[in-house]
Design an enzyme around this catalytic site. Structure first.
Site, mmCIF file in Angstrom:
data_model
loop_
_atom_site.group_PDB
_atom_site.id
_atom_site.type_symbol
_atom_site.label_atom_id
_atom_site.label_comp_id
_atom_site.label_asym_id
_atom_site.label_seq_id
_atom_site.Cartn_x
_atom_site.Cartn_y
_atom_site.Cartn_z
ATOM 1 N N GLY A 124 0.832 -1.212 -0.039
ATOM 2 C CA GLY A 124 0.083 0.186 -0.025
ATOM 3 C C GLY A 124 1.067 1.267 0.374
ATOM 4 N N ASP A 132 0.091 2.404 8.558
ATOM 5 C CA ASP A 132 -0.445 1.322 9.581
ATOM 6 C C ASP A 132 0.398 1.508 10.862
ATOM 7 O OD1 ASP A 132 -2.717 0.492 8.102
ATOM 8 O OD2 ASP A 132 -1.494 -1.288 7.617
HETATM 9 O O1 F6P Z 1 -1.531 -1.567 4.536
HETATM 10 C C1 F6P Z 1 -2.047 -0.170 4.412
HETATM 11 C C2 F6P Z 1 -3.348 -0.576 4.225
HETATM 12 O O2 F6P Z 1 -4.035 0.803 3.846
HETATM 13 C C3 F6P Z 1 -4.193 -1.018 5.249
HETATM 14 O O3 F6P Z 1 -4.609 -0.067 6.423
HETATM 15 C C4 F6P Z 1 -5.454 -1.384 4.383
HETATM 16 O O4 F6P Z 1 -6.115 -2.670 5.327
HETATM 17 C C5 F6P Z 1 -4.783 -1.966 3.264
HETATM 18 O O5 F6P Z 1 -3.582 -1.299 3.076
HETATM 19 C C6 F6P Z 1 -5.883 -1.902 2.063
HETATM 20 O O6 F6P Z 1 -5.213 -2.426 1.170
HETATM 21 P P1 F6P Z 1 -5.700 -2.161 -0.542
HETATM 22 O O7 F6P Z 1 -5.364 -0.725 -0.893
HETATM 23 O O8 F6P Z 1 -4.779 -2.979 -1.187
HETATM 24 O O9 F6P Z 1 -7.325 -2.361 -0.444
#
Ligand code: F6P
Length: 325
Positions: free
Chosen positions: A13, A130
């Site tokens: 992310g 996070d």
């Molecule tokens: O790891 C960062 C994060 O934003 C988390 O807080 C969240 O659960 C996840 O990534 C969401 O991922 P994606 O953008 O792949 O749905």
């Protein structure tokens, strides 16, 4: 042997401040006389050879921008032996003899698997909203994400107050409650539900009941998406079922927390760690993540970063219910 050509990637992310980190890595690398290669779309771009040489002007005017100019991805192929073999072949083909990896937990898990098979010096930077990595007090992007959440929750409180409504605000954090905890405290939330604590839903409902009786009309619950009870949607439904007369709304903040211009704190952290990472590579301090603890740059081996935990201070947890009463 001195490292000549470093590759840099962002993975997992995205988080605000990744661009500031890229800028610091590129400019520090060039300062040391290295060639710097941008690997696009994380490990997936490494597998596909999506790699370009970077110059100092490529990172001009990006320190203030969210996202990542190198783009990012979550690569399933890199989890396979074939994927890793292709990635290593690409690094060799480009003459890359050092890596800087910017990302979170998944990025470092990928790194540990890769380095079990292939030897190439690497240093990591903690880039995730996070804040769920050990070996650093803060991660790049966390401060910005919390500030974004705070701004949004303050706005929600205005409308909640105008309508005498109860709001459930779901913030990001699949496995970690730091955004929920910090934004909730900063916004005076009545309750904060996080993955690190077992949610006592009866306790939450009792509080709402008590607040109703004493005519406390505004109630903000901040819920991390990974809360064990089931996240914002399930909490909202449970409250509606128990209090059918209450005016209840839910707001999911979602990916707005990942974007936006990084705060000064994230820009400084990213710059400091980007510089430290390349210096560490040059000095032969590798297979470590650079972090900041007690305002000092520290280095933690990749395998400790992913195995370690970053526990939430019990005083923060105790504080929530006292201040919200
Ligand atoms: O790891 C960062 C994060 O934003 C988390 O807080 C969240 O659960 C996840 O990534 C969401 O991922 P994606 O953008 O792949 O749905």
């Amino acid at each position: 042997m001195a490292i000549k050509n470093i590759g840099i990637l962002t993975s997992g992310g995205d988080s605000p401040g990744m661009n500031a980190a890229i800028r610091a890595v590129v400019r520090t690398g060039l300062h040391y006389g290295m060639e710097v290669f941008g690997i696009h779309r994380g490990y997936q771009g490494m597998i596909e050879g999506d790699i370009t040489k970077m110059k100092t002007t490529d990172v001009s005017n990006i320190i203030q921008r969210g996202g990542t100019i190198l783009k990012t991805a979550r690569s399933k192929e890199f989890m396979t032996d074939e994927g890793m073999a292709k990635a290593y072949a690409q690094l060799q083909q480009h003459g890359i003899d050092g890596l800087v990896l910017i990302g979170g937990d998944g990025t470092f898990r990928g790194a540990v698997n890769f380095f079990e098979k292939y030897t190439i010096p690497a240093v990591g930077l903690p880039g995730t909203i996070d804040k769920d990595l050990s070996g650093t007090d803060f991660t790049i992007g966390f401060d910005t994400a919390v500030n974004t959440a705070v701004e949004a929750i303050d706005k929600i409180r205005d409308t909640a107050e105008a309508h005498d409504r109860l709001f459930i605000v779901e913030v990001m954090g699949r496995d970690a409650g730091y955004i929920a905890l910090n934004s909730g405290i900063a916004c005076g939330a009545e309750d904060i539900l996080i993955p690190e604590m077992v949610t006592d839903i009866e306790h939450v409902l009792c509080r709402i009941d008590r607040d109703e009786r004493r005519k406390k009309t505004v109630h903000i619950l901040v819920v991390a998406e990974g809360d064990d009870f089931g996240g914002g949607a399930k909490v909202t439904q449970t409250i509606k079922d128990r209090f059918p007369k209450l005016d209840v709304r839910m707001c999911v903040l979602g990916h707005i927390q990942r974007g936006g211009s990084p705060t000064y704190a994230d820009r400084v952290l990213a710059s400091r760690l980007g510089h430290a990472a390349v210096t560490a590579l040059q000095e032969g301090n590798t297979q470590v993540m650079a972090g900041v603890m007690n305002d000092q740059v520290v280095f933690t081996p990749f395998n400790k970063v992913i195995k370690g935990t970053s526990p939430i201070s019990p005083d923060m947890l105790d504080m929530i219910r006292v201040l919200a009463s």
